[in-house]
Design a protein around this motif. Structure first.
Motif, PDB file in Angstrom:
ATOM      1  N   UNK A 288       0.806  -1.252  -0.084  1.00  0.00           N
ATOM      2  CA  UNK A 288      -0.118  -0.028  -0.057  1.00  0.00           C
ATOM      3  C   UNK A 288       0.619   1.277   0.079  1.00  0.00           C
ATOM      4  N   UNK A 289       2.113   1.132  -0.395  1.00  0.00           N
ATOM      5  CA  UNK A 289       3.089   2.280  -0.048  1.00  0.00           C
ATOM      6  C   UNK A 289       2.891   3.426  -1.217  1.00  0.00           C
ATOM      7  N   UNK A 290       1.866   3.180  -2.338  1.00  0.00           N
ATOM      8  CA  UNK A 290       1.706   4.177  -3.214  1.00  0.00           C
ATOM      9  C   UNK A 290       0.752   5.325  -2.630  1.00  0.00           C
ATOM     10  N   UNK A 291       0.155   4.910  -1.474  1.00  0.00           N
ATOM     11  CA  UNK A 291      -0.944   5.861  -0.960  1.00  0.00           C
ATOM     12  C   UNK A 291      -0.164   6.983  -0.220  1.00  0.00           C
ATOM     13  N   UNK A 292      -0.823   8.216  -0.285  1.00  0.00           N
ATOM     14  CA  UNK A 292      -0.226   9.547   0.060  1.00  0.00           C
ATOM     15  C   UNK A 292       0.195   9.424   1.620  1.00  0.00           C
ATOM     16  N   UNK A 293      -0.862   9.141   2.515  1.00  0.00           N
ATOM     17  CA  UNK A 293      -0.702   9.159   3.902  1.00  0.00           C
ATOM     18  C   UNK A 293      -0.557   7.825   4.483  1.00  0.00           C
ATOM     19  N   UNK A 294       0.355   6.961   3.989  1.00  0.00           N
ATOM     20  CA  UNK A 294       0.745   5.681   4.567  1.00  0.00           C
ATOM     21  C   UNK A 294       1.628   5.878   5.428  1.00  0.00           C
ATOM     22  N   UNK A 295       1.567   6.246   6.489  1.00  0.00           N
ATOM     23  CA  UNK A 295       2.686   6.388   7.642  1.00  0.00           C
ATOM     24  C   UNK A 295       3.255   5.054   8.015  1.00  0.00           C
ATOM     25  N   UNK A 296       4.059   4.348   7.230  1.00  0.00           N
ATOM     26  CA  UNK A 296       4.355   2.988   7.431  1.00  0.00           C
ATOM     27  C   UNK A 296       5.877   3.000   6.865  1.00  0.00           C
ATOM     28  N   UNK A 297       6.497   2.131   7.810  1.00  0.00           N
ATOM     29  CA  UNK A 297       8.057   2.073   7.302  1.00  0.00           C
ATOM     30  C   UNK A 297       8.327   0.464   7.514  1.00  0.00           C
ATOM     31  N   UNK A 298       8.606  -0.064   6.354  1.00  0.00           N
ATOM     32  CA  UNK A 298       9.013  -1.662   6.445  1.00  0.00           C
ATOM     33  C   UNK A 298      10.358  -1.832   6.178  1.00  0.00           C
ATOM     34  N   UNK A 299      11.021  -2.483   7.215  1.00  0.00           N
ATOM     35  CA  UNK A 299      12.470  -2.469   7.483  1.00  0.00           C
ATOM     36  C   UNK A 299      12.818  -3.922   6.763  1.00  0.00           C
ATOM     37  N   UNK A 300      13.846  -3.931   5.944  1.00  0.00           N
ATOM     38  CA  UNK A 300      14.109  -5.361   5.153  1.00  0.00           C
ATOM     39  C   UNK A 300      15.309  -5.871   6.262  1.00  0.00           C
ATOM     40  N   UNK A 301      14.958  -7.150   6.622  1.00  0.00           N
ATOM     41  CA  UNK A 301      15.757  -7.809   7.557  1.00  0.00           C
ATOM     42  C   UNK A 301      16.791  -8.866   7.136  1.00  0.00           C
ATOM     43  N   UNK A 302      16.591  -9.380   5.963  1.00  0.00           N
ATOM     44  CA  UNK A 302      17.298 -10.252   5.217  1.00  0.00           C
ATOM     45  C   UNK A 302      16.457 -11.614   5.023  1.00  0.00           C
ATOM     46  N   UNK A 303      17.218 -12.667   4.987  1.00  0.00           N
ATOM     47  CA  UNK A 303      16.688 -14.109   4.559  1.00  0.00           C
ATOM     48  C   UNK A 303      15.865 -14.719   5.683  1.00  0.00           C
ATOM     49  N   UNK A 304      14.786 -15.064   5.555  1.00  0.00           N
ATOM     50  CA  UNK A 304      14.000 -15.792   6.540  1.00  0.00           C
ATOM     51  C   UNK A 304      13.016 -15.058   7.534  1.00  0.00           C
ATOM     52  N   UNK A 305      11.744 -15.534   7.362  1.00  0.00           N
ATOM     53  CA  UNK A 305      10.598 -14.764   8.389  1.00  0.00           C
ATOM     54  C   UNK A 305      11.018 -14.735   9.731  1.00  0.00           C
ATOM     55  N   UNK A 306      11.795 -15.743  10.140  1.00  0.00           N
ATOM     56  CA  UNK A 306      12.155 -15.731  11.445  1.00  0.00           C
ATOM     57  C   UNK A 306      13.133 -14.244  11.807  1.00  0.00           C
ATOM     58  N   UNK A 307      13.769 -13.741  11.063  1.00  0.00           N
ATOM     59  CA  UNK A 307      14.531 -12.521  11.330  1.00  0.00           C
ATOM     60  C   UNK A 307      13.448 -11.361  11.517  1.00  0.00           C
ATOM     61  N   UNK A 308      12.416 -11.304  10.597  1.00  0.00           N
ATOM     62  CA  UNK A 308      11.474 -10.550  10.629  1.00  0.00           C
ATOM     63  C   UNK A 308      10.551 -10.654  11.976  1.00  0.00           C
ATOM     64  N   UNK A 309      10.429 -11.960  12.437  1.00  0.00           N
ATOM     65  CA  UNK A 309       9.724 -12.060  13.750  1.00  0.00           C
ATOM     66  C   UNK A 309      10.466 -11.528  15.068  1.00  0.00           C
ATOM     67  N   UNK A 310      11.920 -11.514  14.681  1.00  0.00           N
ATOM     68  CA  UNK A 310      12.776 -11.388  16.039  1.00  0.00           C
ATOM     69  C   UNK A 310      12.714  -9.708  16.042  1.00  0.00           C
ATOM     70  N   UNK A 311      12.779  -9.360  14.797  1.00  0.00           N
ATOM     71  CA  UNK A 311      12.748  -7.577  14.605  1.00  0.00           C
ATOM     72  C   UNK A 311      11.448  -7.076  15.423  1.00  0.00           C
ATOM     73  N   UNK A 312      10.300  -7.804  15.039  1.00  0.00           N
ATOM     74  CA  UNK A 312       9.026  -7.304  15.883  1.00  0.00           C
ATOM     75  C   UNK A 312       9.040  -7.404  17.321  1.00  0.00           C
TER      76      UNK A 312
END
Length: 339
Positions: A288-312
């Motif tokens: 949804x990053x095409x929207x004007x007021x999307x106040x969201x940042x998605x951080x790239x954490x590398x390979x694997x969903x486990x890293x995303x879970x760890x970040x969260x």
């Protein structure tokens, strides 16, 4: 005899009229002399604050346009009498450049009890501009009038670094790893062979994946097909773990201007390494990053969903274990060599 009497009366009337006029003029000159008295005051102009606003004060104005952010700059004018006392409750005017780059959008018409007044300007990009503040008022006491005047001018320095007024929701994305998924396999448009269905769905969401056979694949949302390729961002870079972010280009700059990519660089409050802020660059988009007021940042954490879970787990919970995804973000400028 009658003519002489008439002439005498006319002469006396004329003399009396002249005396009255002369007296009136003298009295008026005295009053005017008092009314023309002027009291000069000192006006000091300075920048009070600078932010990137949640929205513009003007309709149809974006926070980011042509890869340049909109700054909201508050200017302060401090007004004092020669004896140092504040010039309280007096009329004051601020200049307005009124250009495509700088526009006055708010101000106070009088100084406050401390002799201070404020004006707000919207500035497109980090550019300097001049502000003149002028006190122009009067004080009356019967027939006595004192004109209170004074002005000050200052060049206001707008720097690239600035906090966003609106907080951002922080999430994480990754290169999906097929070995982390279970379930049935299926074919993938654009690829030969079969892959785990849940893995392919994850590649769609994240944009890239690593197969169990060690191959890098990416998903093209425009064609709805997969292809064998290393991860690549929307701005053509190779994503770097814990450095690359995806965000709306209406909130954080990310645009190719005259053949050069302008990528906004930021820090996120509370996300640090060894006690120092981590620097991020807006290189990617999607979802949804095409929207004007999307106040969201998605951080790239590398390979694997486990890293995303760890970040969260590390950054998106407070000390009490509650969700704390909304963070203060500071913009640093575009194309900074931060790593």
């Amino acid at each position: 005899l009658m003519k002489r009497i008439i002439r005498c009366r006319f002469f006396l009337f004329t003399m009396m009229l002249m005396i009255i006029c002369v007296g009136t003029n003298i009295q008026q000159d005295k009053v005017n002399a008092v009314r023309r008295s002027t009291l000069k005051v000192k006006v000091t102009v300075s920048k009070n604050s600078q932010i990137i606003p949640s929205e513009s004060n003007r309709s149809g104005v974006d926070i980011v346009n042509n890869a340049k952010v909109l700054y909201q700059v508050e200017v302060k004018a401090v007004c004092k009498y020669p004896n140092g006392a504040p010039v309280s409750r007096r009329k004051i005017k601020f200049s307005d450049p009124n250009t495509q780059t700088v526009k006055k959008v708010g101000w106070t018409a009088k100084t406050n009890a401390n002799g201070i007044a404020y004006a707000t300007y919207e500035v497109r990009g980090a550019v300097d501009f001049k502000v003149n503040a002028t006190v122009d008022d009067e004080e009356r006491n019967g027939d006595v009038r004192v004109d209170i005047t004074g002005s000050g001018t200052e060049t206001i320095d707008v720097i690239p670094k600035s906090k966003y007024e609106h907080k951002f929701r922080i999430t994480a994305y990754c290169t999906a790893k097929e070995s982390e998924y279970s379930g049935a396999k299926t074919s993938a448009p654009g690829l030969s062979g079969t892959y785990k269905k849940k893995f392919l769905e994850a590649v769609k969401v994240n944009g890239s994946g690593l197969t169990e056979g060690g191959e890098n694949i990416i998903y093209n949302d425009a064609t709805d097909k997969y292809s064998k390729n290393k991860p690549i961002t929307a701005s053509g870079t190779t994503p770097v773990a814990n450095k690359t972010i995806a965000a709306s280009s209406f909130c954080i700059p990310k645009l190719c201007v005259d053949g050069t990519w302008q990528r906004g660089c930021i820090t996120i409050a509370g996300i640090e390494k060894d006690g120092k802020p981590i620097y991020y660059r807006a290189e990617d988009s999607g979802g949804d990053f095409w929207r004007k007021n999307d106040w969201n940042i998605d951080v790239y954490v590398g390979i694997g969903a486990s890293k995303a879970e760890k970040f969260d787990a590390r950054y998106n919970t407070d000390k009490n274990g509650k969700s704390d995804r909304m963070k203060v973000v500071t913009y640093l400028g575009n194309n900074k060599n931060l790593w």
